[in-house]
Design a protein around this motif. Structure first.
Motif, PDB file in Angstrom:
ATOM      1  N   UNK A 123       0.844  -1.188   0.000  1.00 48.53           N
ATOM      2  CA  UNK A 123       0.000   0.000   0.000  1.00 48.53           C
ATOM      3  C   UNK A 123       0.883   1.243   0.000  1.00 48.53           C
ATOM      4  N   UNK A 124       0.543   2.213  -0.833  1.00 47.49           N
ATOM      5  CA  UNK A 124       1.373   3.396  -1.039  1.00 47.49           C
ATOM      6  C   UNK A 124       0.880   4.558  -0.184  1.00 47.49           C
ATOM      7  N   UNK A 125       1.813   5.263   0.454  1.00 43.60           N
ATOM      8  CA  UNK A 125       1.548   6.525   1.137  1.00 43.60           C
ATOM      9  C   UNK A 125       2.343   7.613   0.437  1.00 43.60           C
ATOM     10  N   UNK A 126       1.632   8.627  -0.072  1.00 41.96           N
ATOM     11  CA  UNK A 126       2.270   9.738  -0.764  1.00 41.96           C
ATOM     12  C   UNK A 126       2.365  10.936   0.185  1.00 41.96           C
ATOM     13  N   UNK A 127       3.460  11.670   0.114  1.00 38.87           N
ATOM     14  CA  UNK A 127       3.701  12.780   1.033  1.00 38.87           C
ATOM     15  C   UNK A 127       4.168  14.006   0.250  1.00 38.87           C
ATOM     16  N   UNK A 128       3.521  15.138   0.504  1.00 39.87           N
ATOM     17  CA  UNK A 128       3.982  16.422  -0.006  1.00 39.87           C
ATOM     18  C   UNK A 128       4.266  17.305   1.198  1.00 39.87           C
ATOM     19  N   UNK A 129       5.522  17.617   1.438  1.00 39.56           N
ATOM     20  CA  UNK A 129       5.939  18.426   2.588  1.00 39.56           C
ATOM     21  C   UNK A 129       6.247  19.829   2.093  1.00 39.56           C
ATOM     22  N   UNK A 130       5.432  20.798   2.502  1.00 38.15           N
ATOM     23  CA  UNK A 130       5.506  22.152   1.964  1.00 38.15           C
ATOM     24  C   UNK A 130       6.086  23.096   3.011  1.00 38.15           C
ATOM     25  N   UNK A 131       7.229  23.728   2.749  1.00 34.33           N
ATOM     26  CA  UNK A 131       7.814  24.664   3.716  1.00 34.33           C
ATOM     27  C   UNK A 131       6.908  25.868   3.956  1.00 34.33           C
ATOM     28  N   UNK A 132       6.822  26.295   5.220  1.00 31.23           N
ATOM     29  CA  UNK A 132       6.094  27.503   5.585  1.00 31.23           C
ATOM     30  C   UNK A 132       6.911  28.254   6.630  1.00 31.23           C
ATOM     31  N   UNK A 133       6.610  29.530   6.776  1.00 34.94           N
ATOM     32  CA  UNK A 133       7.277  30.340   7.783  1.00 34.94           C
ATOM     33  C   UNK A 133       6.503  30.256   9.102  1.00 34.94           C
TER      34      UNK A 133
END
Length: 521
Positions: free
Chosen positions: A6-16
């Motif tokens: 089973x696949x887990x996709x991750x998008x980690x977006x930098x924020x201030x």
């Protein structure tokens, strides 16, 4: 990443962000700064993820400088629903001081047996937020997990965290309301995984269902045992106890009420296989005080908290489909914490007919569809936040409302109760048809000081910029204080969390806390 196919996709977006340091109890503090972080589910829309997403969870941290977007992938072989994150729970399963996130996907495709049976992802916390690379995945095909994956078991359709065996690490109860017991379809079962130094493990796992001698009642088709779960200390020993909801119990055989709660005690060896007690919705009819009132589907939402400050937890159960007398007005049942367990003689029922409780009982209000329990006023007694997402505000159907019922030395009371909807001053947005304000609620430490604060979701909220007929959803913030909840102007919407990878719609459909309500709302 992939676990058990089973696949887990991750998008980690930098924020201030500005790092904070809080004090007091926390419930979803993934980065350990003393302030709770916010994990909420949504529908993925206009995405550019590598694979078709099977659901979306957005994690906003209080100090860690990024936002995590987590999505599973729909199986290219078996397909599936967009239901990852429909159920969320938090707990410190490895005892390292950082809360961990559990996310259910009750229709997940089990590649071991090629059926849609369900699964649960567990992601540990750390000083830098969730450690995605250390995620674990559990199904009933995982080594050591009791039972076997079967079509539409719905494993992961309810989650609750707490320390059942008293070892200082939280354990995780997992509902599978669709589990067949013998030939009885959708009778339901509950699996308990125990925490350890390496996090949750299947070693020593237990499965509970109503055809076991230790569990009250008997398995019947469509009972949905395990639809809801809660873990908390009902008596005064060191072990947290497990409460299991079966809201469809007796739904086809009783004319005086339906639904059932089962309380099973914790012990050093896990869930104790003796001394369990139960109570049904039918048994509460006398407590309504009205000949035209019925408690239908008791246990559609569950929580445990000490509302009278005596050190013993009360079991709080929502019955949003309760009739008084029109239908689906809703009630909340509060069972006094005691070593004898659940009893229909030790209960108080609250509805919008109760003196002091804001609003009027109307068909379809669904008062009690969602619940959160914790000390909002700082007096050492738990208060109960109740969602009524079906409440009409004027002519605006399903605009939704919430009520805060306060704890006292004599237990939960309607005296001094507060009510809010989106037409109140300061509360962001405005009451609109279909907003479903109160469709998810959570009590967390959001400002790092004082008593607990509240998050209230309006998953149907449309904001400027949304496509016609599609809603971004929003989550509003309330701070706790000696007088109760204080609305803040702060809110987040799915549109405000949009990235070049994914647009969250119906944001706030579920908010991560230690315990869950049912799936319907």
């Amino acid at each position: 990443m992939t676990r058990e196919g089973v696949v887990l996709q991750v998008d980690r977006v930098p924020v201030s962000v500005t790092s904070v340091k809080g004090s007091g109890a926390t419930r979803s503090d993934f980065d350990g700064d003393g302030v709770d972080d916010v994990a909420a589910s949504a529908d993925p829309y206009e995405h550019s993820l590598p694979q078709s997403p099977g659901g979306l969870v957005v994690v906003r941290y209080s100090s860690t400088p990024y936002v995590d977007y987590l999505a599973t992938a729909v199986s290219p072989v078996g397909g599936g629903c967009v239901c990852f994150g429909e159920i969320l729970a938090t707990g410190d399963f490895d005892g390292d001081g950082y809360d961990d996130l559990a996310a259910g996907e009750y229709d997940a495709y089990d590649t071991t047996v090629n059926v849609h049976a369900g699964g649960v992802w567990v992601i540990p916390g750390s000083s830098s937020g969730l450690r995605i690379d250390s995620a674990k995945y559990f199904t009933q095909s995982s080594p050591g997990v009791p039972g076997a994956s079967e079509r539409e078991d719905r494993f992961g359709s309810a989650l609750a965290a707490g320390d059942i065996n008293g070892d200082g690490r939280d354990d995780l109860a997992i509902g599978a309301y669709g589990e067949a017991i013998g030939s009885l379809g959708e009778a339901g079962a509950v699996t308990v995984l125990y925490g350890g130094t390496g996090g949750l493990t299947a070693t020593g796992a237990q499965q509970l269902h109503q055809d076991q001698a230790a569990v009250p009642g008997s398995a019947e088709k469509g009972d949905h045992f395990g639809w809801t779960l809660a873990i908390g200390k009902v008596d005064n020993n060191r072990y947290a106890d497990l409460v299991i909801g079966a809201p469809q119990e007796n739904s086809n055989s009783s004319s005086t009420g339906s639904g059932m709660l089962t309380l099973m005690w914790g012990s050093a060896s896990g869930v104790k296989l003796s001394g369990a007690t139960s109570v049904t919705g039918a048994a509460l009819r006398g407590a309504t005080g009205r000949s035209d009132s019925y408690v239908w589907d008791l246990g559609m939402a569950l929580a445990v908290g000490d509302v009278n400050g005596d050190g013993l937890g009360e079991v709080v159960a929502g019955a949003p489909n309760a009739q008084s007398p029109k239908g689906n007005e809703g009630m909340v049942a509060v069972f006094t914490g005691r070593s004898g367990g659940l009893s229909s003689s030790a209960v108080k029922l609250f509805s919008q007919r109760t003196a002091g409780v804001p609003g009027d009982p109307e068909a379809g209000d669904l008062f009690g569809a969602t619940l959160a329990v914790g000390d909002v006023t700082g007096d050492g007694r738990a208060d109960v936040l109740v969602g009524a997402p079906g409440e009409a505000i004027g002519t605006k159907a399903e605009a939704g409302t919430i009520a805060l019922l306060k704890g006292s030395a004599s237990g939960l009371t309607g005296t001094g109760a507060q009510g809010f909807d989106q037409d109140h001053a300061v509360v962001p947005g405005g009451a609109e048809r279909g907003d479903r304000f109160g469709g998810a609620v959570a009590l967390l430490n959001l400002n790092g000081t004082g008593p607990l604060d509240a998050l209230v979701a309006s998953p149907g909220e449309a904001v400027t910029g949304d496509p016609a007929g599609l809603s971004s959803g929003s989550v509003a913030v309330f701070h706790g204080g000696s007088g109760g909840l204080v609305p803040q102007a702060t809110s987040w919407s799915g549109l405000s969390l949009r990235t070049d990878v994914v647009w969250p719609l119906w944001y706030g459909r579920r908010l991560a806390a230690a315990q869950t309500g049912g799936l319907n709302y």
